[in-house]
Design an enzyme around this catalytic site. Sequence first.
Site, mmCIF file in Angstrom:
data_model
loop_
_atom_site.group_PDB
_atom_site.id
_atom_site.type_symbol
_atom_site.label_atom_id
_atom_site.label_comp_id
_atom_site.label_asym_id
_atom_site.label_seq_id
_atom_site.Cartn_x
_atom_site.Cartn_y
_atom_site.Cartn_z
ATOM 1 N N ILE A 15 0.822 -1.212 0.000
ATOM 2 C CA ILE A 15 0.000 0.000 0.000
ATOM 3 C C ILE A 15 0.859 1.266 0.000
ATOM 4 O O ILE A 15 0.473 2.294 -0.565
ATOM 5 C CB ILE A 15 -1.009 -0.018 1.188
ATOM 6 C CG1 ILE A 15 -2.050 1.072 1.029
ATOM 7 C CG2 ILE A 15 -0.320 0.080 2.520
ATOM 8 C CD1 ILE A 15 -2.926 0.881 -0.172
ATOM 9 N N ALA A 16 2.044 1.161 0.591
ATOM 10 C CA ALA A 16 2.952 2.326 0.614
ATOM 11 C C ALA A 16 3.304 2.745 -0.811
ATOM 12 O O ALA A 16 3.390 3.945 -1.113
ATOM 13 C CB ALA A 16 4.211 1.988 1.410
ATOM 14 N N SER A 36 12.236 2.108 6.135
ATOM 15 C CA SER A 36 12.021 0.668 6.150
ATOM 16 C C SER A 36 12.923 0.088 7.239
ATOM 17 O O SER A 36 13.865 0.757 7.685
ATOM 18 C CB SER A 36 12.420 0.096 4.779
ATOM 19 O OG SER A 36 12.445 -1.304 4.811
ATOM 20 N N TYR A 58 12.743 3.093 11.383
ATOM 21 C CA TYR A 58 11.604 3.993 11.544
ATOM 22 C C TYR A 58 11.992 5.198 12.429
ATOM 23 O O TYR A 58 11.513 6.308 12.232
ATOM 24 C CB TYR A 58 10.414 3.255 12.153
ATOM 25 C CG TYR A 58 9.877 2.110 11.297
ATOM 26 C CD1 TYR A 58 10.221 1.978 9.951
ATOM 27 C CD2 TYR A 58 9.008 1.167 11.845
ATOM 28 C CE1 TYR A 58 9.713 0.939 9.186
ATOM 29 C CE2 TYR A 58 8.492 0.131 11.084
ATOM 30 C CZ TYR A 58 8.857 0.013 9.753
ATOM 31 O OH TYR A 58 8.351 -1.023 8.997
ATOM 32 N N HIS A 79 0.491 -0.576 14.301
ATOM 33 C CA HIS A 79 0.001 0.795 14.118
ATOM 34 C C HIS A 79 0.113 1.618 15.404
ATOM 35 O O HIS A 79 0.499 2.790 15.380
ATOM 36 C CB HIS A 79 -1.453 0.794 13.632
ATOM 37 C CG HIS A 79 -1.611 0.251 12.238
ATOM 38 N ND1 HIS A 79 -2.827 0.028 11.642
ATOM 39 C CD2 HIS A 79 -0.687 -0.124 11.308
ATOM 40 C CE1 HIS A 79 -2.646 -0.451 10.417
ATOM 41 N NE2 HIS A 79 -1.354 -0.560 10.204
ATOM 42 N N LYS A 97 -5.643 1.872 8.211
ATOM 43 C CA LYS A 97 -6.714 1.223 8.954
ATOM 44 C C LYS A 97 -6.285 -0.207 9.286
ATOM 45 O O LYS A 97 -5.522 -0.769 8.492
ATOM 46 C CB LYS A 97 -8.039 1.226 8.198
ATOM 47 C CG LYS A 97 -8.028 1.059 6.674
ATOM 48 C CD LYS A 97 -7.499 -0.137 5.987
ATOM 49 C CE LYS A 97 -7.957 -1.493 6.200
ATOM 50 N NZ LYS A 97 -7.367 -2.500 5.313
ATOM 51 N N ASP A 178 -9.114 -6.427 8.481
ATOM 52 C CA ASP A 178 -8.513 -5.975 7.232
ATOM 53 C C ASP A 178 -9.539 -5.381 6.264
ATOM 54 O O ASP A 178 -9.326 -4.303 5.727
ATOM 55 C CB ASP A 178 -7.753 -7.111 6.548
ATOM 56 C CG ASP A 178 -6.752 -6.539 5.556
ATOM 57 O OD1 ASP A 178 -5.824 -5.836 6.000
ATOM 58 O OD2 ASP A 178 -6.918 -6.744 4.343
HETATM 59 N N1 LIG Z 1 -6.208 1.795 2.465
HETATM 60 C C1 LIG Z 1 -6.098 0.725 1.710
HETATM 61 O O1 LIG Z 1 -6.658 0.640 0.624
HETATM 62 C C2 LIG Z 1 -5.235 -0.403 2.155
HETATM 63 C C3 LIG Z 1 -4.913 -1.432 1.271
HETATM 64 C C4 LIG Z 1 -4.042 -2.411 1.700
HETATM 65 C C5 LIG Z 1 -3.574 -2.380 2.994
HETATM 66 N N2 LIG Z 1 -3.926 -1.389 3.844
HETATM 67 C C6 LIG Z 1 -3.404 -1.347 5.220
HETATM 68 O O2 LIG Z 1 -2.011 -1.064 5.157
HETATM 69 C C7 LIG Z 1 -1.306 -1.841 6.095
HETATM 70 C C8 LIG Z 1 -0.188 -2.557 5.345
HETATM 71 O O3 LIG Z 1 -0.734 -3.393 4.359
HETATM 72 P P1 LIG Z 1 0.122 -3.904 3.083
HETATM 73 O O4 LIG Z 1 -0.813 -4.710 2.289
HETATM 74 O O5 LIG Z 1 0.837 -2.784 2.471
HETATM 75 O O6 LIG Z 1 1.138 -4.870 3.840
HETATM 76 P P2 LIG Z 1 2.566 -5.358 3.365
HETATM 77 O O7 LIG Z 1 2.682 -5.317 1.884
HETATM 78 O O8 LIG Z 1 2.838 -6.620 4.084
HETATM 79 O O9 LIG Z 1 3.549 -4.223 3.940
HETATM 80 C C9 LIG Z 1 3.637 -3.953 5.299
HETATM 81 C C10 LIG Z 1 5.004 -3.347 5.595
HETATM 82 O O10 LIG Z 1 5.103 -3.186 7.004
HETATM 83 C C11 LIG Z 1 6.446 -3.281 7.405
HETATM 84 N N3 LIG Z 1 6.591 -4.171 8.567
HETATM 85 C C12 LIG Z 1 7.031 -3.807 9.788
HETATM 86 N N4 LIG Z 1 7.096 -4.822 10.615
HETATM 87 C C13 LIG Z 1 6.717 -5.911 9.917
HETATM 88 C C14 LIG Z 1 6.610 -7.281 10.231
HETATM 89 N N5 LIG Z 1 6.932 -7.768 11.448
HETATM 90 N N6 LIG Z 1 6.178 -8.114 9.276
HETATM 91 C C15 LIG Z 1 5.851 -7.654 8.054
HETATM 92 N N7 LIG Z 1 5.942 -6.355 7.693
HETATM 93 C C16 LIG Z 1 6.387 -5.493 8.628
HETATM 94 C C17 LIG Z 1 7.234 -3.791 6.201
HETATM 95 O O11 LIG Z 1 7.932 -2.671 5.688
HETATM 96 P P3 LIG Z 1 9.514 -2.522 5.831
HETATM 97 O O12 LIG Z 1 10.077 -3.885 5.525
HETATM 98 O O13 LIG Z 1 9.787 -1.527 4.782
HETATM 99 O O14 LIG Z 1 9.816 -2.076 7.217
HETATM 100 C C18 LIG Z 1 6.178 -4.238 5.210
HETATM 101 O O15 LIG Z 1 6.592 -4.046 3.901
HETATM 102 C C19 LIG Z 1 -2.328 -2.747 6.777
HETATM 103 O O16 LIG Z 1 -2.605 -2.276 8.075
HETATM 104 C C20 LIG Z 1 -3.574 -2.668 5.910
HETATM 105 O O17 LIG Z 1 -4.777 -2.663 6.674
HETATM 106 C C21 LIG Z 1 -4.742 -0.405 3.431
#
Ligand SMILES: NC(=O)c1ccc[n+]([C@@H]2O[C@H](COP(=O)([O-])OP(=O)(O)OC[C@H]3O[C@@H](n4cnc5c(N)ncnc54)[C@H](OP(=O)(O)O)[C@@H]3O)[C@@H](O)[C@H]2O)c1
Length: 327
Positions: A15-16, A36, A58, A79, A97, A178
């Site tokens: 999502i980032a 990261s 961070y 979060h 969220k 989620d």
């Molecule tokens: N608004 C929306 O449309 C939307 C859509 C999808 C997700 N989201 C929300 O965004 C959040 C992240 O979702 P995502 O799908 O982007 O997840 P993701 O691809 O798994 O990315 C999460 C990031 O969090 C960091 N992180 C820190 N500690 C971690 C750990 N112990 N295990 C795994 N990752 C860790 C990692 O970044 P680093 O390695 O860079 O530290 C990882 O790349 C969730 O809370 C989700 O609810 C929102």
Amino acid sequence: MAYKIKWGIMGLGKIAHKLASDLQLSSYAELYGVASRDEQKAKDFGAKHNAAKCYGSYEELTDDPEVDVIYIATPHVFHFENAMLCLKNGKHVLGEKPMGMNAKQVEAMIAEAKSRNLFLMEGIWTRFIPATEKLIELLNQKIIGDILFVRADFGFTSPFNPEGRLYNKKLGGGALLDIGIYPIYFSLLTLGIPTRIQASARMTPTGVDSYCAMLFDYANKTQALLDCTLEADTPTEAYIYGSKGHIKIHNRFHHPEKLSLYRNKELVQEIEIKHSGFGYLHEIEEVNHCIKNNLIESPKLPHAMSSNLVSVMDQVRREIGLVYDSD
Ligand SMILES: NC(=O)c1ccc[n+]([C@@H]2O[C@H](COP(=O)([O-])OP(=O)(O)OC[C@H]3O[C@@H](n4cnc5c(N)ncnc54)[C@H](OP(=O)(O)O)[C@@H]3O)[C@@H](O)[C@H]2O)c1
């Protein structure tokens, strides 16, 4: 040239990337820093999205005095600690969220933001999507009369992976937190706070919900029927039924581009409104606007909405027996 708000991103996952891409569309913001746990990952992300600073922790991002606001894009369970780190270092926060894992966390985050006079908002981008704004306008005009009941679902197929974010209980896995958050948000937006909550779920071997069905009742006798799943591609639509007709909010209803208005089974109007970029630009602009105007919460998505949202999710979790370590 007018000052551009300097954004940071914490946690560089899926999502980032999307939010970073939409940030480039804003005239009022710049992507300044990214962080990261892995420095090389930060450098790659920063190069792709044009960030001035790329940090391998961070803490380095929150220590940077240039950063105005930080977008938190880590798994749900982090979060709370991530937002507290940002707030304690004087940064405004847009947190993905769910804002926190439970009401206790969310209330503590809100109190921290208030005590430091910092902006805090949950990333419920649905609220700022132009078609949602139109929907709110139509409902305020009572175009379908009095609302009788609401239906909304959110489902997609995600293969079972006990380690992945969606199924791993240690990462806050499960459909409810989620994606169930979106039908619940939709019910709060259209009907307010329920007086009775019933829910039932199917649980995975990892102990989280893969399907959750919910029925909410309200003091004025309206109802909401909601469900979410990680096991099937359900329509992901929402419907609002009123005394004079109904409105369909097309797939995916949490960032819609089309609304259909029906009266007596007849389609009477179709409204198509595109959103910009991936759809995150609209919440980005709300954050920019609020910070520029020294607001600590968005009038459109106030702290009270995040409190209500998490409180309803806590109640649903009690109904389905879903407990996380953070509880
Ligand atoms: N608004 C929306 O449309 C939307 C859509 C999808 C997700 N989201 C929300 O965004 C959040 C992240 O979702 P995502 O799908 O982007 O997840 P993701 O691809 O798994 O990315 C999460 C990031 O969090 C960091 N992180 C820190 N500690 C971690 C750990 N112990 N295990 C795994 N990752 C860790 C990692 O970044 P680093 O390695 O860079 O530290 C990882 O790349 C969730 O809370 C989700 O609810 C929102």
